[in-house]
Design a protein around this motif. Structure first.
Motif, PDB file in Angstrom:
ATOM      1  N   HIS A  61       0.849  -1.185   0.000  1.00 34.36           N
ATOM      2  CA  HIS A  61       0.000   0.000   0.000  1.00 34.36           C
ATOM      3  C   HIS A  61       0.890   1.243   0.000  1.00 34.36           C
ATOM      4  O   HIS A  61       1.807   1.356   0.822  1.00 34.36           O
ATOM      5  N   LEU A  62       0.604   2.137  -0.908  1.00 33.60           N
ATOM      6  CA  LEU A  62       1.299   3.415  -0.966  1.00 33.60           C
ATOM      7  C   LEU A  62       0.356   4.486  -0.435  1.00 33.60           C
ATOM      8  O   LEU A  62      -0.687   4.757  -1.029  1.00 33.60           O
ATOM      9  N   TRP A  63       0.722   5.052   0.716  1.00 34.41           N
ATOM     10  CA  TRP A  63      -0.117   6.041   1.379  1.00 34.41           C
ATOM     11  C   TRP A  63       0.467   7.436   1.231  1.00 34.41           C
ATOM     12  O   TRP A  63       1.686   7.615   1.122  1.00 34.41           O
ATOM     13  N   GLU A  64      -0.395   8.425   1.283  1.00 33.02           N
ATOM     14  CA  GLU A  64       0.022   9.802   1.470  1.00 33.02           C
ATOM     15  C   GLU A  64       0.820   9.901   2.771  1.00 33.02           C
ATOM     16  O   GLU A  64       0.473   9.279   3.773  1.00 33.02           O
ATOM     17  N   ARG A  65       1.906  10.675   2.768  1.00 35.08           N
ATOM     18  CA  ARG A  65       2.696  10.857   3.977  1.00 35.08           C
ATOM     19  C   ARG A  65       1.859  11.583   5.031  1.00 35.08           C
ATOM     20  O   ARG A  65       1.078  12.496   4.711  1.00 35.08           O
ATOM     21  N   LEU A  66       2.011  11.188   6.278  1.00 32.53           N
ATOM     22  CA  LEU A  66       1.274  11.834   7.361  1.00 32.53           C
ATOM     23  C   LEU A  66       1.575  13.322   7.384  1.00 32.53           C
ATOM     24  O   LEU A  66       2.728  13.748   7.255  1.00 32.53           O
ATOM     25  N   GLN A  67       0.538  14.127   7.591  1.00 33.70           N
ATOM     26  CA  GLN A  67       0.701  15.571   7.606  1.00 33.70           C
ATOM     27  C   GLN A  67       1.158  16.090   8.970  1.00 33.70           C
ATOM     28  O   GLN A  67       1.762  17.156   9.072  1.00 33.70           O
ATOM     29  N   GLY A  68       0.855  15.325  10.022  1.00 34.49           N
ATOM     30  CA  GLY A  68       1.223  15.767  11.364  1.00 34.49           C
ATOM     31  C   GLY A  68       2.201  14.801  12.009  1.00 34.49           C
ATOM     32  O   GLY A  68       3.032  14.190  11.341  1.00 34.49           O
ATOM     33  N   ARG A  69       2.077  14.634  13.314  1.00 31.12           N
ATOM     34  CA  ARG A  69       3.002  13.753  14.045  1.00 31.12           C
ATOM     35  C   ARG A  69       2.210  12.789  14.917  1.00 31.12           C
ATOM     36  O   ARG A  69       1.122  13.106  15.407  1.00 31.12           O
ATOM     37  N   GLU A  70       2.793  11.610  15.118  1.00 33.27           N
ATOM     38  CA  GLU A  70       2.156  10.608  15.967  1.00 33.27           C
ATOM     39  C   GLU A  70       2.132  11.094  17.405  1.00 33.27           C
ATOM     40  O   GLU A  70       3.084  11.705  17.893  1.00 33.27           O
ATOM     41  N   LEU A  71       1.048  10.781  18.111  1.00 33.26           N
ATOM     42  CA  LEU A  71       0.934  11.197  19.496  1.00 33.26           C
ATOM     43  C   LEU A  71       1.735  10.316  20.442  1.00 33.26           C
ATOM     44  O   LEU A  71       2.122  10.758  21.529  1.00 33.26           O
ATOM     45  N   SER A  72       1.972   9.078  20.061  1.00 37.14           N
ATOM     46  CA  SER A  72       2.706   8.176  20.934  1.00 37.14           C
ATOM     47  C   SER A  72       3.340   7.069  20.098  1.00 37.14           C
ATOM     48  O   SER A  72       2.722   6.594  19.146  1.00 37.14           O
ATOM     49  N   PRO A  73       4.559   6.629  20.445  1.00 35.36           N
ATOM     50  CA  PRO A  73       5.149   5.494  19.745  1.00 35.36           C
ATOM     51  C   PRO A  73       4.562   4.159  20.192  1.00 35.36           C
ATOM     52  O   PRO A  73       4.806   3.129  19.554  1.00 35.36           O
ATOM     53  N   THR A  74       3.808   4.171  21.275  1.00 39.06           N
ATOM     54  CA  THR A  74       3.189   2.963  21.811  1.00 39.06           C
ATOM     55  C   THR A  74       1.695   3.208  22.006  1.00 39.06           C
ATOM     56  O   THR A  74       1.255   4.358  22.080  1.00 39.06           O
ATOM     57  N   PRO A  75       0.894   2.150  22.109  1.00 40.66           N
ATOM     58  CA  PRO A  75      -0.549   2.349  22.268  1.00 40.66           C
ATOM     59  C   PRO A  75      -0.937   3.172  23.485  1.00 40.66           C
ATOM     60  O   PRO A  75      -1.923   3.914  23.458  1.00 40.66           O
ATOM     61  N   ASN A  76      -0.190   3.041  24.576  1.00 41.74           N
ATOM     62  CA  ASN A  76      -0.505   3.809  25.777  1.00 41.74           C
ATOM     63  C   ASN A  76       0.241   5.141  25.770  1.00 41.74           C
ATOM     64  O   ASN A  76       1.167   5.353  24.975  1.00 41.74           O
ATOM     65  N   LEU A  77      -0.150   6.016  26.661  1.00 44.45           N
ATOM     66  CA  LEU A  77       0.521   7.302  26.800  1.00 44.45           C
ATOM     67  C   LEU A  77       1.581   7.235  27.893  1.00 44.45           C
ATOM     68  O   LEU A  77       1.375   6.617  28.934  1.00 44.45           O
ATOM     69  N   THR A  78       2.706   7.910  27.650  1.00 46.81           N
ATOM     70  CA  THR A  78       3.731   8.061  28.673  1.00 46.81           C
ATOM     71  C   THR A  78       3.894   9.524  29.083  1.00 46.81           C
ATOM     72  O   THR A  78       4.738   9.849  29.914  1.00 46.81           O
ATOM     73  N   ALA A  79       3.071  10.386  28.514  1.00 46.50           N
ATOM     74  CA  ALA A  79       3.026  11.808  28.855  1.00 46.50           C
ATOM     75  C   ALA A  79       1.649  12.315  28.445  1.00 46.50           C
ATOM     76  O   ALA A  79       0.972  11.689  27.619  1.00 46.50           O
ATOM     77  N   PRO A  80       1.185  13.418  29.016  1.00 46.70           N
ATOM     78  CA  PRO A  80      -0.118  13.953  28.611  1.00 46.70           C
ATOM     79  C   PRO A  80      -0.162  14.207  27.107  1.00 46.70           C
ATOM     80  O   PRO A  80       0.814  14.634  26.506  1.00 46.70           O
ATOM     81  N   ALA A  81      -1.305  13.919  26.502  1.00 50.47           N
ATOM     82  CA  ALA A  81      -1.448  14.111  25.056  1.00 50.47           C
ATOM     83  C   ALA A  81      -1.352  15.598  24.715  1.00 50.47           C
ATOM     84  O   ALA A  81      -2.151  16.399  25.210  1.00 50.47           O
ATOM     85  N   PRO A  82      -0.394  15.983  23.852  1.00 54.00           N
ATOM     86  CA  PRO A  82      -0.211  17.395  23.502  1.00 54.00           C
ATOM     87  C   PRO A  82      -1.146  17.833  22.381  1.00 54.00           C
ATOM     88  O   PRO A  82      -0.731  18.041  21.239  1.00 54.00           O
TER      89      PRO A  82
END
Length: 278
Positions: free
Chosen positions: A102-123
């Motif tokens: 699958h060839l996708w459009e590049r993400l326009q923003g940034r991922e909120l977390s590298p893992t499913p859970n949060l390790t800091a408040p969601a910015p």
């Protein structure tokens, strides 16, 4: 595949997919494994358009995960923000495996977390929360995708194995709705909002997406509280409580398999108890 590291077997197929889709790996770009090593992706350029190429292998070209991305591209509306699908390709190898690129459009923003859970408040901003709620409302109004289920009633009937206090309760799902099915923090993008990884979408108990988002935020109480505020009308209902028990059971079940869910387990056990008296 016989390799102990399946993603290593996908390097050749990834480059084949890139050649046939006229995509070039970005200078300095790194290939990244995902989905338990069953996929391999990397940043590419196609005719000056920035994209992301991901390759997946499977024994057969059928099934919910295999079909999910293509069906999402066809059936979901533009009001649900996600990367555009720019191209796709399938082929078989001499060993009988089938590959999907699958060839996708590049993400326009940034991922909120590298893992499913949060390790800091969601910015994220208030606008982001509003946009997420609007997007999920559109998704949940999407007609039921025939034959696609995130989980079954049979599985839900068995969750007292993981939450014994639910034994004897009627766990029948009264309302099912079209859901992302894996709406954790690694699948959410900010600035702007985008929702990624649609392979497993389908029908789930009403409130399941909000329940997943809330449960994976429990390690960051401020963000968890904001999820509860934004989705209070969904979570604070009988259907919403059942959806929360479902994801609590899934995390407890997974706690024996990996450290991430083991860290979440005490939080979800407490949540499951609190839901019993709410």
């Amino acid at each position: 595949m016989t390799s102990s590291n399946p993603s290593s077997d996908l390097t050749g197929p990834w480059h084949r997919g890139a050649r046939e889709l006229a995509a070039t790996l970005d200078p300095g770009g790194r290939l990244r494994a995902g989905m338990g090593g069953r996929t391999l992706g990397g940043p590419v350029t196609v005719k000056d358009v920035q994209g992301w190429l991901r390759v997946m292998a499977a024994p057969r070209a059928v099934g919910k995960i295999w079909e999910g991305a293509n069906l999402a591209d066809v059936l979901l509306t533009e009001e649900i923000p996600r990367p555009a699908l720019l191209g796709e390709l399938t082929w078989n190898d001499e060993n009988g495996l089938v590959f999907q690129a699958h060839l996708w459009e590049r993400l326009q923003g940034r991922e909120l977390s590298p893992t499913p859970n949060l390790t800091a408040p969601a910015p994220v901003t208030d606008r982001w929360w509003d946009d997420l709620r609007i997007a999920l409302d559109h998704l949940h109004r999407t007609p039921d995708p025939a034959g696609r289920q995130v989980m079954t009633q049979d599985y839900i009937d068995r969750i007292p194995r993981f939450i014994p206090a639910l034994r004897g309760r009627d766990l029948t799902v009264e309302r099912w709705e079209t859901s992302h099915g894996d709406l954790h923090w690694a699948n959410l993008i900010t600035a702007p909002l985008q929702i990624i990884d649609w392979e497993g979408w389908g029908s789930a108990p009403a409130g399941y997406d909000a329940a997943v988002l809330h449960t994976y935020a429990l390690t960051e109480p401020a963000t968890a509280a904001r999820v509860r505020e934004v989705f209070a009308d969904v979570l604070d209902t009988p259907s919403g409580r059942l959806a929360q028990w479902v994801i609590c059971a899934e995390i407890i079940q997974a706690a024996d398999r990996d450290s991430l869910h083991a860290r979440l387990k005490p939080h979800v056990e407490l949540l499951a108890e609190e839901l019993l008296v709410s």
